[in-house]
Design a protein around this motif. Structure first.
Motif, PDB file in Angstrom:
ATOM      1  N   LEU A  60     -18.840  18.640  37.962  1.00  0.00           N
ATOM      2  CA  LEU A  60     -19.469  17.492  37.326  1.00  0.00           C
ATOM      3  C   LEU A  60     -18.806  17.274  35.978  1.00  0.00           C
ATOM      4  O   LEU A  60     -18.324  18.235  35.353  1.00  0.00           O
ATOM      5  CB  LEU A  60     -20.964  17.743  37.133  1.00  0.00           C
ATOM      6  N   HIS A  61     -18.791  16.040  35.525  1.00  0.00           N
ATOM      7  CA  HIS A  61     -18.173  15.708  34.247  1.00  0.00           C
ATOM      8  C   HIS A  61     -19.205  15.021  33.367  1.00  0.00           C
ATOM      9  O   HIS A  61     -19.976  14.188  33.845  1.00  0.00           O
ATOM     10  CB  HIS A  61     -16.970  14.785  34.461  1.00  0.00           C
ATOM     11  N   TRP A  62     -19.199  15.393  32.087  1.00  0.00           N
ATOM     12  CA  TRP A  62     -20.091  14.753  31.130  1.00  0.00           C
ATOM     13  C   TRP A  62     -19.259  14.109  30.048  1.00  0.00           C
ATOM     14  O   TRP A  62     -18.419  14.762  29.429  1.00  0.00           O
ATOM     15  CB  TRP A  62     -21.065  15.766  30.536  1.00  0.00           C
ATOM     16  N   ASN A  63     -19.501  12.823  29.815  1.00  0.00           N
ATOM     17  CA  ASN A  63     -18.857  12.090  28.735  1.00  0.00           C
ATOM     18  C   ASN A  63     -19.863  11.987  27.596  1.00  0.00           C
ATOM     19  O   ASN A  63     -20.840  11.258  27.684  1.00  0.00           O
ATOM     20  CB  ASN A  63     -18.431  10.698  29.208  1.00  0.00           C
ATOM     21  N   ALA A  64     -19.608  12.716  26.521  1.00  0.00           N
ATOM     22  CA  ALA A  64     -20.521  12.772  25.380  1.00  0.00           C
ATOM     23  C   ALA A  64     -20.069  11.832  24.267  1.00  0.00           C
ATOM     24  O   ALA A  64     -20.354  12.067  23.092  1.00  0.00           O
ATOM     25  CB  ALA A  64     -20.613  14.208  24.876  1.00  0.00           C
ATOM     26  N   ASP A  65     -19.376  10.779  24.629  1.00  0.00           N
ATOM     27  CA  ASP A  65     -18.843   9.842  23.642  1.00  0.00           C
ATOM     28  C   ASP A  65     -19.933   9.244  22.754  1.00  0.00           C
ATOM     29  O   ASP A  65     -19.688   8.964  21.583  1.00  0.00           O
ATOM     30  CB  ASP A  65     -18.082   8.725  24.368  1.00  0.00           C
ATOM     31  N   ASN A  66     -21.130   9.053  23.279  1.00  0.00           N
ATOM     32  CA  ASN A  66     -22.220   8.440  22.520  1.00  0.00           C
ATOM     33  C   ASN A  66     -23.128   9.451  21.821  1.00  0.00           C
ATOM     34  O   ASN A  66     -24.197   9.091  21.339  1.00  0.00           O
ATOM     35  CB  ASN A  66     -23.072   7.556  23.443  1.00  0.00           C
ATOM     36  N   PHE A  67     -22.711  10.709  21.777  1.00  0.00           N
ATOM     37  CA  PHE A  67     -23.523  11.751  21.162  1.00  0.00           C
ATOM     38  C   PHE A  67     -22.798  12.326  19.953  1.00  0.00           C
ATOM     39  O   PHE A  67     -21.567  12.302  19.883  1.00  0.00           O
ATOM     40  CB  PHE A  67     -23.830  12.862  22.173  1.00  0.00           C
ATOM     41  N   SER A  68     -23.559  12.861  19.023  1.00  0.00           N
ATOM     42  CA  SER A  68     -22.966  13.421  17.808  1.00  0.00           C
ATOM     43  C   SER A  68     -22.502  14.860  18.043  1.00  0.00           C
ATOM     44  O   SER A  68     -22.922  15.519  18.990  1.00  0.00           O
ATOM     45  CB  SER A  68     -23.973  13.372  16.660  1.00  0.00           C
ATOM     46  N   SER A  69     -21.648  15.338  17.149  1.00  0.00           N
ATOM     47  CA  SER A  69     -21.184  16.719  17.211  1.00  0.00           C
ATOM     48  C   SER A  69     -22.371  17.662  17.204  1.00  0.00           C
ATOM     49  O   SER A  69     -23.387  17.392  16.561  1.00  0.00           O
ATOM     50  CB  SER A  69     -20.293  17.033  16.006  1.00  0.00           C
ATOM     51  N   GLY A  70     -22.240  18.763  17.908  1.00  0.00           N
ATOM     52  CA  GLY A  70     -23.316  19.742  17.923  1.00  0.00           C
ATOM     53  C   GLY A  70     -23.294  20.583  19.179  1.00  0.00           C
ATOM     54  O   GLY A  70     -22.350  20.534  19.967  1.00  0.00           O
ATOM     55  N   ILE A  71     -24.347  21.345  19.346  1.00  0.00           N
ATOM     56  CA  ILE A  71     -24.480  22.238  20.499  1.00  0.00           C
ATOM     57  C   ILE A  71     -25.452  21.608  21.489  1.00  0.00           C
ATOM     58  O   ILE A  71     -26.527  21.135  21.117  1.00  0.00           O
ATOM     59  CB  ILE A  71     -24.969  23.624  20.064  1.00  0.00           C
ATOM     60  N   TYR A  72     -25.056  21.626  22.743  1.00  0.00           N
ATOM     61  CA  TYR A  72     -25.871  21.101  23.831  1.00  0.00           C
ATOM     62  C   TYR A  72     -25.979  22.182  24.899  1.00  0.00           C
ATOM     63  O   TYR A  72     -25.176  23.115  24.940  1.00  0.00           O
ATOM     64  CB  TYR A  72     -25.249  19.826  24.403  1.00  0.00           C
ATOM     65  N   ILE A  73     -26.949  22.042  25.762  1.00  0.00           N
ATOM     66  CA  ILE A  73     -27.174  23.023  26.826  1.00  0.00           C
ATOM     67  C   ILE A  73     -27.085  22.318  28.177  1.00  0.00           C
ATOM     68  O   ILE A  73     -27.764  21.320  28.408  1.00  0.00           O
ATOM     69  CB  ILE A  73     -28.567  23.685  26.691  1.00  0.00           C
ATOM     70  N   ALA A  74     -26.234  22.851  29.060  1.00  0.00           N
ATOM     71  CA  ALA A  74     -26.181  22.391  30.445  1.00  0.00           C
ATOM     72  C   ALA A  74     -27.106  23.308  31.238  1.00  0.00           C
ATOM     73  O   ALA A  74     -26.975  24.529  31.183  1.00  0.00           O
ATOM     74  CB  ALA A  74     -24.768  22.463  30.995  1.00  0.00           C
ATOM     75  N   ARG A  75     -28.044  22.716  31.967  1.00  0.00           N
ATOM     76  CA  ARG A  75     -29.000  23.510  32.746  1.00  0.00           C
ATOM     77  C   ARG A  75     -28.819  23.205  34.225  1.00  0.00           C
ATOM     78  O   ARG A  75     -28.946  22.063  34.659  1.00  0.00           O
ATOM     79  CB  ARG A  75     -30.421  23.195  32.331  1.00  0.00           C
ATOM     80  N   PHE A  76     -28.504  24.238  34.980  1.00  0.00           N
ATOM     81  CA  PHE A  76     -28.334  24.141  36.429  1.00  0.00           C
ATOM     82  C   PHE A  76     -29.609  24.626  37.103  1.00  0.00           C
ATOM     83  O   PHE A  76     -30.128  25.697  36.758  1.00  0.00           O
ATOM     84  CB  PHE A  76     -27.186  25.042  36.894  1.00  0.00           C
ATOM     85  N   LYS A  77     -30.117  23.855  38.043  1.00  0.00           N
ATOM     86  CA  LYS A  77     -31.225  24.292  38.895  1.00  0.00           C
ATOM     87  C   LYS A  77     -30.705  24.254  40.319  1.00  0.00           C
ATOM     88  O   LYS A  77     -30.345  23.211  40.833  1.00  0.00           O
ATOM     89  CB  LYS A  77     -32.435  23.369  38.760  1.00  0.00           C
ATOM     90  N   LEU A  78     -30.612  25.420  40.927  1.00  0.00           N
ATOM     91  CA  LEU A  78     -30.121  25.545  42.294  1.00  0.00           C
ATOM     92  C   LEU A  78     -31.180  26.294  43.086  1.00  0.00           C
ATOM     93  O   LEU A  78     -31.390  27.481  42.857  1.00  0.00           O
ATOM     94  CB  LEU A  78     -28.796  26.312  42.319  1.00  0.00           C
TER      95      LEU A  78
END
Length: 91
Positions: A60-78
């Motif tokens: 999967l690809h995430w384009n964070a162009d509209n978000f500010s610098s910082g830390i984000y969390i990717a959460r997988f639910k399988l």
């Protein structure tokens, strides 16, 4: 009772990133998958996938162009498994 691993979550790349990041994973059986992005306040800010997937390798690809610098969390639910991964956006 033997544990049967049904997935492999690989490190996101590149990380740190600007503004595109790839989130690779593998599921060994057909199953329900949900992948969301959260900010550090715990707010869901993006849904990358939510549905049934066939077994195999996925990215999967995430384009964070509209978000500010910082830390984000990717959460997988399988299925019943949860996994989180830290993503660092540097602009």
């Amino acid at each position: 009772m033997e544990f049967l691993q049904k997935w492999n979550i690989y490190p996101a790349y590149p990380n740190p990133f600007n503004p595109l990041i790839s989130l690779p994973y593998e599921i060994l059986f057909d199953e329900y998958v949900e992948v969301d992005i959260y900010n550090l306040k715990g707010e869901k800010i993006s849904n990358l996938f939510n549905g049934f997937q066939l077994a195999g390798n996925h990215v999967l690809h995430w384009n964070a162009d509209n978000f500010s610098s910082g830390i984000y969390i990717a959460r997988f639910k399988l299925d019943s498994y949860r996994y989180s991964q830290k993503l660092v956006l540097i602009k």
